[in-house]
Write a protein that holds these residues in place. Structure first.
Motif, mmCIF file in Angstrom:
data_model
loop_
_atom_site.group_PDB
_atom_site.id
_atom_site.type_symbol
_atom_site.label_atom_id
_atom_site.label_comp_id
_atom_site.label_asym_id
_atom_site.label_seq_id
_atom_site.Cartn_x
_atom_site.Cartn_y
_atom_site.Cartn_z
ATOM 1 N N SER A 160 10.268 -6.205 -3.242
ATOM 2 C CA SER A 160 10.567 -6.477 -4.644
ATOM 3 C C SER A 160 11.005 -5.220 -5.389
ATOM 4 O O SER A 160 11.787 -5.292 -6.348
ATOM 5 N N VAL A 161 10.537 -4.053 -4.942
ATOM 6 C CA VAL A 161 10.961 -2.792 -5.567
ATOM 7 C C VAL A 161 12.449 -2.559 -5.317
ATOM 8 O O VAL A 161 13.189 -2.116 -6.198
ATOM 9 N N GLY A 162 12.897 -2.864 -4.111
ATOM 10 C CA GLY A 162 14.310 -2.710 -3.799
ATOM 11 C C GLY A 162 15.182 -3.632 -4.621
ATOM 12 O O GLY A 162 16.232 -3.229 -5.145
ATOM 13 N N PHE A 163 14.764 -4.877 -4.774
ATOM 14 C CA PHE A 163 15.535 -5.828 -5.581
ATOM 15 C C PHE A 163 15.532 -5.428 -7.059
ATOM 16 O O PHE A 163 16.542 -5.602 -7.756
ATOM 17 N N ALA A 164 14.417 -4.878 -7.526
ATOM 18 C CA ALA A 164 14.366 -4.382 -8.901
ATOM 19 C C ALA A 164 15.327 -3.216 -9.088
ATOM 20 O O ALA A 164 16.013 -3.112 -10.114
ATOM 21 N N ALA A 165 15.390 -2.341 -8.096
ATOM 22 C CA ALA A 165 16.315 -1.205 -8.168
ATOM 23 C C ALA A 165 17.765 -1.681 -8.236
ATOM 24 O O ALA A 165 18.571 -1.161 -9.023
ATOM 25 N N VAL A 166 18.096 -2.663 -7.412
ATOM 26 C CA VAL A 166 19.458 -3.215 -7.431
ATOM 27 C C VAL A 166 19.769 -3.795 -8.802
ATOM 28 O O VAL A 166 20.848 -3.545 -9.368
ATOM 29 N N LYS A 167 18.848 -4.565 -9.355
ATOM 30 C CA LYS A 167 19.072 -5.173 -10.672
ATOM 31 C C LYS A 167 19.298 -4.108 -11.743
ATOM 32 O O LYS A 167 20.227 -4.222 -12.562
ATOM 33 N N GLY A 173 -7.827 3.570 -19.854
ATOM 34 C CA GLY A 173 -8.003 2.294 -20.539
ATOM 35 C C GLY A 173 -6.809 1.365 -20.494
ATOM 36 O O GLY A 173 -6.697 0.455 -21.312
ATOM 37 N N ALA A 174 -5.907 1.579 -19.550
ATOM 38 C CA ALA A 174 -4.741 0.710 -19.410
ATOM 39 C C ALA A 174 -5.021 -0.372 -18.377
ATOM 40 O O ALA A 174 -5.848 -0.204 -17.478
ATOM 41 N N SER A 175 -4.301 -1.482 -18.488
ATOM 42 C CA SER A 175 -4.496 -2.580 -17.544
ATOM 43 C C SER A 175 -3.584 -2.473 -16.334
ATOM 44 O O SER A 175 -3.796 -3.166 -15.330
ATOM 45 N N LEU A 176 -2.569 -1.600 -16.402
ATOM 46 C CA LEU A 176 -1.579 -1.499 -15.327
ATOM 47 C C LEU A 176 -1.242 -0.035 -15.059
ATOM 48 O O LEU A 176 -0.969 0.728 -15.985
ATOM 49 N N LEU A 177 -1.254 0.343 -13.780
ATOM 50 C CA LEU A 177 -0.858 1.685 -13.344
ATOM 51 C C LEU A 177 0.550 1.632 -12.779
ATOM 52 O O LEU A 177 0.865 0.774 -11.943
ATOM 53 N N LEU A 178 1.402 2.564 -13.209
ATOM 54 C CA LEU A 178 2.772 2.650 -12.725
ATOM 55 C C LEU A 178 3.038 4.024 -12.131
ATOM 56 O O LEU A 178 2.431 5.019 -12.522
ATOM 57 N N ALA A 179 3.979 4.081 -11.203
ATOM 58 C CA ALA A 179 4.469 5.341 -10.647
ATOM 59 C C ALA A 179 5.790 5.047 -9.961
ATOM 60 O O ALA A 179 6.218 3.892 -9.870
ATOM 61 N N VAL A 209 -1.582 -2.509 -10.165
ATOM 62 C CA VAL A 209 -0.707 -1.406 -9.770
ATOM 63 C C VAL A 209 0.681 -1.943 -9.438
ATOM 64 O O VAL A 209 0.811 -2.910 -8.671
ATOM 65 N N ARG A 210 1.714 -1.313 -10.001
ATOM 66 C CA ARG A 210 3.097 -1.703 -9.723
ATOM 67 C C ARG A 210 4.009 -0.481 -9.702
ATOM 68 O O ARG A 210 3.705 0.549 -10.303
ATOM 69 N N HIS A 211 5.146 -0.629 -9.043
ATOM 70 C CA HIS A 211 6.198 0.379 -9.102
ATOM 71 C C HIS A 211 6.884 0.278 -10.461
ATOM 72 O O HIS A 211 7.102 -0.823 -10.980
ATOM 73 N N VAL A 212 7.242 1.405 -11.038
ATOM 74 C CA VAL A 212 7.833 1.413 -12.371
ATOM 75 C C VAL A 212 9.115 0.585 -12.437
ATOM 76 O O VAL A 212 9.423 -0.023 -13.468
ATOM 77 N N ALA A 213 9.871 0.514 -11.336
ATOM 78 C CA ALA A 213 11.121 -0.248 -11.336
ATOM 79 C C ALA A 213 10.886 -1.719 -11.604
ATOM 80 O O ALA A 213 11.713 -2.390 -12.241
ATOM 81 N N GLU A 214 9.767 -2.251 -11.135
ATOM 82 C CA GLU A 214 9.484 -3.671 -11.331
ATOM 83 C C GLU A 214 9.308 -4.001 -12.812
ATOM 84 O O GLU A 214 9.768 -5.049 -13.286
ATOM 85 N N VAL A 215 8.647 -3.118 -13.537
ATOM 86 C CA VAL A 215 8.450 -3.340 -14.976
ATOM 87 C C VAL A 215 9.751 -3.124 -15.728
ATOM 88 O O VAL A 215 10.117 -3.906 -16.617
ATOM 89 N N LEU A 216 10.489 -2.071 -15.395
ATOM 90 C CA LEU A 216 11.754 -1.789 -16.086
ATOM 91 C C LEU A 216 12.774 -2.902 -15.868
ATOM 92 O O LEU A 216 13.594 -3.176 -16.747
ATOM 93 N N ALA A 217 12.718 -3.544 -14.711
ATOM 94 C CA ALA A 217 13.659 -4.627 -14.409
ATOM 95 C C ALA A 217 13.158 -5.979 -14.909
ATOM 96 O O ALA A 217 13.881 -6.979 -14.808
ATOM 97 N N GLY A 218 11.930 -6.014 -15.433
ATOM 98 C CA GLY A 218 11.369 -7.287 -15.864
ATOM 99 C C GLY A 218 11.073 -8.211 -14.710
ATOM 100 O O GLY A 218 11.102 -9.443 -14.860
ATOM 101 N N MET A 219 10.755 -7.634 -13.549
ATOM 102 C CA MET A 219 10.509 -8.424 -12.345
ATOM 103 C C MET A 219 9.054 -8.247 -11.916
ATOM 104 O O MET A 219 8.748 -7.541 -10.958
ATOM 105 N N THR A 220 8.160 -8.866 -12.660
ATOM 106 C CA THR A 220 6.730 -8.737 -12.380
ATOM 107 C C THR A 220 6.105 -10.077 -12.007
ATOM 108 O O THR A 220 4.913 -10.282 -12.198
ATOM 109 N N ASP A 221 6.929 -10.979 -11.471
ATOM 110 C CA ASP A 221 6.404 -12.277 -11.078
ATOM 111 C C ASP A 221 5.661 -12.212 -9.752
ATOM 112 O O ASP A 221 4.849 -13.075 -9.440
#
Length: 273
Positions: free
Chosen positions: A39-46, A223-229, A251-263
């Motif tokens: 999913s990180v790769g697909f987020a990067a492509v998007k 105090g955050a609910s999500l860790l990104l890197a 925990v998620r890769h930052v690309a997933e959040v930036l691409a709006g792909m957190t499903d």
């Protein structure tokens, strides 16, 4: 992973995009993304396609060679580098969703060819067009905002290679500030190692565990609910420790959040139902 995006234009002699044409980008997927988090790769492509790039994923790509390089196996690291250069040198840019892999491609390939001036020049030309994903978006394409939404608080870990080799620090934070609904809560010592270090965590597990224990403490204190890197190796290491400690932080890769792909489920989590 695969993508329908294709490249059909001939490369320029200077390796840069033709004026008025969308840049042709070869996505260096990385081993961990390919095997554990496509999913990180697909987020990067998007993200890159939304920014006007034509993106392709060369099927012949392999590991960047960093494990061999860091273990002193220069012969195999050089052979891997030769293969990677052949697979990607016709693109305008080579982009990786990993500061660690991008750092290897950009900072260390040339030294593998010190005994061959022609091969070193070829490696230097290749390395000059290599970028980590978020740095490419912000520093090369000039992206200042993304069309994404995330309701919640996040904290950001600065991975060692991205920060110290490639100077990536403010770029992800600037782009995250444009995500609607997102609140960034900085953790203490965000730039301190998480203890992964590739083969380091295997060779020195006790030291690695001590380091990641300190890191998860600062993550929880933020105090955050999500860790990104920006590096999946670091994220998997921290996600595993957080889960073992019973933390509720996802925990998620930052690309997933930036691409709006957190499903997809967060790293280390199983899909419900």
């Amino acid at each position: 992973m695969t993508t329908n995006a294709q490249h059909d234009a001939q490369p320029n002699p200077d390796g840069r995009p033709e004026a008025g044409k969308a840049p042709r980008v070869g996505l260096f997927v990385t081993c961990l993304v390919d095997l554990f988090r496509p999913s990180v790769g697909f987020a990067a492509v998007k993200l890159m396609e939304d920014a006007g790039c034509r993106v392709d994923v060369p099927a012949a790509q392999t590991c960047c060679g960093q494990p061999a390089f860091n273990s002193g196996d220069r012969k195999d690291a050089r052979a891997i580098a030769e293969s990677v250069i052949r697979s990607f040198e016709d693109y305008d840019y080579v982009v990786a969703p990993s500061g660690s892999c991008a750092g290897m491609l950009k900072k260390h390939y040339a030294e593998l060819f010190d005994d061959d001036a022609g091969a070193r020049a070829r490696a230097e030309a290749f390395s000059a067009k290599v970028f980590e994903l978020v740095s490419f978006l912000a520093d090369v394409l000039g992206v200042t905002e993304v069309s994404a939404h995330h309701d919640g608080t996040v904290t950001y870990h600065d991975s060692c290679s991205g920060l110290r080799e490639l100077g990536i620090r403010q770029q992800p934070r600037r782009l995250l500030s444009s995500v609607e609904g997102l609140e960034l809560k900085e953790m203490k010592d965000s730039d301190v190692c998480c203890g992964f270090g590739g083969t380091f965590c295997v060779k020195y597990p006790d030291i690695s565990n001590k380091i990641v224990s300190e890191k998860t403490r600062t993550i929880d204190e933020a105090g955050a609910s999500l860790l990104l890197a920006g590096d999946l190796g670091c994220l998997m290491n921290m996600a595993g420790k957080l889960k073992r400690e019973g933390s509720a932080v996802e925990v998620r890769h930052v690309a997933e959040v930036l691409a709006g792909m957190t499903d997809q489920p967060a790293i280390g989590e199983k899909r419900r139902g």
